[in-house]
Scaffold this motif. Structure first.
Motif, PDB file in Angstrom:
ATOM      1  N   UNK A   1       0.849  -1.184   0.000  1.00  0.00           N
ATOM      2  CA  UNK A   1       0.000   0.000   0.000  1.00  0.00           C
ATOM      3  C   UNK A   1       0.891   1.242   0.000  1.00  0.00           C
ATOM      4  N   UNK A   2       0.630   2.158  -0.913  1.00  0.00           N
ATOM      5  CA  UNK A   2       1.389   3.412  -0.994  1.00  0.00           C
ATOM      6  C   UNK A   2       0.440   4.542  -0.621  1.00  0.00           C
ATOM      7  N   UNK A   3       0.781   5.255   0.443  1.00  0.00           N
ATOM      8  CA  UNK A   3      -0.095   6.286   0.982  1.00  0.00           C
ATOM      9  C   UNK A   3       0.211   7.664   0.410  1.00  0.00           C
ATOM     10  N   UNK A   4      -0.805   8.500   0.434  1.00  0.00           N
ATOM     11  CA  UNK A   4      -0.669   9.885  -0.021  1.00  0.00           C
ATOM     12  C   UNK A   4      -1.569  10.762   0.851  1.00  0.00           C
ATOM     13  N   UNK A   5      -0.975  11.714   1.531  1.00  0.00           N
ATOM     14  CA  UNK A   5      -1.767  12.691   2.281  1.00  0.00           C
ATOM     15  C   UNK A   5      -1.591  14.040   1.613  1.00  0.00           C
ATOM     16  N   UNK A   6      -2.673  14.795   1.537  1.00  0.00           N
ATOM     17  CA  UNK A   6      -2.608  16.038   0.780  1.00  0.00           C
ATOM     18  C   UNK A   6      -3.206  17.200   1.561  1.00  0.00           C
ATOM     19  N   UNK A   7      -2.707  18.373   1.240  1.00  0.00           N
ATOM     20  CA  UNK A   7      -3.273  19.627   1.742  1.00  0.00           C
ATOM     21  C   UNK A   7      -3.500  20.505   0.527  1.00  0.00           C
ATOM     22  N   UNK A   8      -4.734  20.846   0.282  1.00  0.00           N
ATOM     23  CA  UNK A   8      -5.058  21.615  -0.908  1.00  0.00           C
ATOM     24  C   UNK A   8      -6.048  22.712  -0.565  1.00  0.00           C
ATOM     25  N   UNK A   9      -6.040  23.762  -1.379  1.00  0.00           N
ATOM     26  CA  UNK A   9      -6.986  24.854  -1.173  1.00  0.00           C
ATOM     27  C   UNK A   9      -8.325  24.549  -1.819  1.00  0.00           C
ATOM     28  N   UNK A  10      -8.377  23.584  -2.662  1.00  0.00           N
ATOM     29  CA  UNK A  10      -9.612  23.106  -3.277  1.00  0.00           C
ATOM     30  C   UNK A  10      -9.328  21.699  -3.743  1.00  0.00           C
ATOM     31  N   UNK A  11     -10.323  20.876  -3.894  1.00  0.00           N
ATOM     32  CA  UNK A  11     -10.035  19.476  -4.224  1.00  0.00           C
ATOM     33  C   UNK A  11     -11.060  18.928  -5.191  1.00  0.00           C
ATOM     34  N   UNK A  12     -10.560  18.311  -6.262  1.00  0.00           N
ATOM     35  CA  UNK A  12     -11.440  17.655  -7.225  1.00  0.00           C
ATOM     36  C   UNK A  12     -11.342  16.147  -7.098  1.00  0.00           C
ATOM     37  N   UNK A  13     -10.110  15.655  -6.965  1.00  0.00           N
ATOM     38  CA  UNK A  13      -9.900  14.229  -6.902  1.00  0.00           C
ATOM     39  C   UNK A  13      -8.420  13.925  -6.895  1.00  0.00           C
ATOM     40  N   UNK A  14      -8.095  12.637  -6.747  1.00  0.00           N
ATOM     41  CA  UNK A  14      -6.709  12.196  -6.611  1.00  0.00           C
ATOM     42  C   UNK A  14      -6.365  11.229  -7.733  1.00  0.00           C
ATOM     43  N   UNK A  15      -5.279  11.545  -8.424  1.00  0.00           N
ATOM     44  CA  UNK A  15      -4.784  10.669  -9.497  1.00  0.00           C
ATOM     45  C   UNK A  15      -3.539   9.930  -9.028  1.00  0.00           C
ATOM     46  N   UNK A  16      -3.268   8.820  -9.707  1.00  0.00           N
ATOM     47  CA  UNK A  16      -2.049   8.044  -9.463  1.00  0.00           C
ATOM     48  C   UNK A  16      -1.352   7.765 -10.789  1.00  0.00           C
TER      49      UNK A  16
END
Lengths: 112, 113
Positions: A19-34
């Motif tokens: 499992x490869x984790x990703x934590x994000x901090x964004x000012x707006x969010x649409x979705x997460x790509x890999x």
């Protein structure tokens, strides 16, 4: 701006699950790509999650929790050819929505 | 055809040279991108063209000059580069609104001496 953090390296053996984790901090969010990138190669799109939950595509699955600002890529039945770098990415909310910002990247090493 | 083709694959140039990187796609995508990638780092956006117009310039130095002659072609003109500009230069394309799904070329590995 956007900030996406990933572990720098993960090691596993053939046939295992990782499992490869990703934590994000964004000012707006649409979705997460890999994306997957082999050494010397082009980044290749793997998956996109806009909604919470698990998306499965063959041996690869991707998960998103918008409330936790967290996602992961799950690789099953690992093969040697899965050794590569993996990047999560989000659309940048501040620059007209055409900028994709990549995470720090995780190098996956699969051993026999 | 789901390929983005970049030429050349490798380029070595001196600091006084002028060279161009070329990128071509025939997927009908109307958004095209230049990214720069240093070793063991993520790709970083340089420029975005949308419908053949420059829509994003990420404060890239003027020694890099992009050009989009038509909807299938994207060029990056290089002049008076510095050794720190050595990197992998990646071209990508997408459907205009599908920024999350980029199709990348294999890149040009550039070395500036």
């Amino acid at each position: 701006g956007q900030s996406l953090e990933q572990p720098s390296e993960v090691t596993a053996v053939e046939g295992a699950i990782v499992q490869i984790n990703c934590t994000y901090q964004t000012s707006g969010f649409y979705g997460l790509s890999w994306y997957q990138q082999h050494d010397g190669g082009a980044p290749t799109f793997l998956s996109y999650n806009a909604l919470d939950g698990l998306e499965e595509t063959g041996r690869f699955s991707s998960f998103l929790s918008r409330s936790d600002s967290y996602g992961y890529l799950l690789l099953q039945e690992l093969q040697m050819k899965d050794s590569a770098s993996y990047f999560c990415a989000v659309r940048d909310h501040d620059t007209g929505f055409q900028k994709l910002v990549f995470g720090t990247g995780t190098r996956l090493l699969v051993s026999p | 055809d789901t390929e983005v083709t970049q030429t050349p694959k490798h380029l070595v140039m001196g600091m006084t040279n002028k060279k161009s990187l070329k990128c071509e796609q025939h997927m009908g995508h109307r958004a095209m991108y230049w990214y720069k990638q240093k070793a063991k780092k993520p790709p970083e956006l340089m420029f975005v063209y949308s419908y053949e117009k420059l829509s994003i310039n990420e404060s890239v130095p003027s020694r890099f000059s992009p050009e989009c002659p038509n909807s299938s072609l994207l060029n990056l003109h290089l002049h008076a580069l510095q050794p720190e500009d050595s990197a992998l230069y990646l071209c990508a394309s997408s459907q205009d609104q599908e920024v999350e799904k980029l199709f990348f070329g294999s890149g040009t590995q550039l070395s500036v001496l």
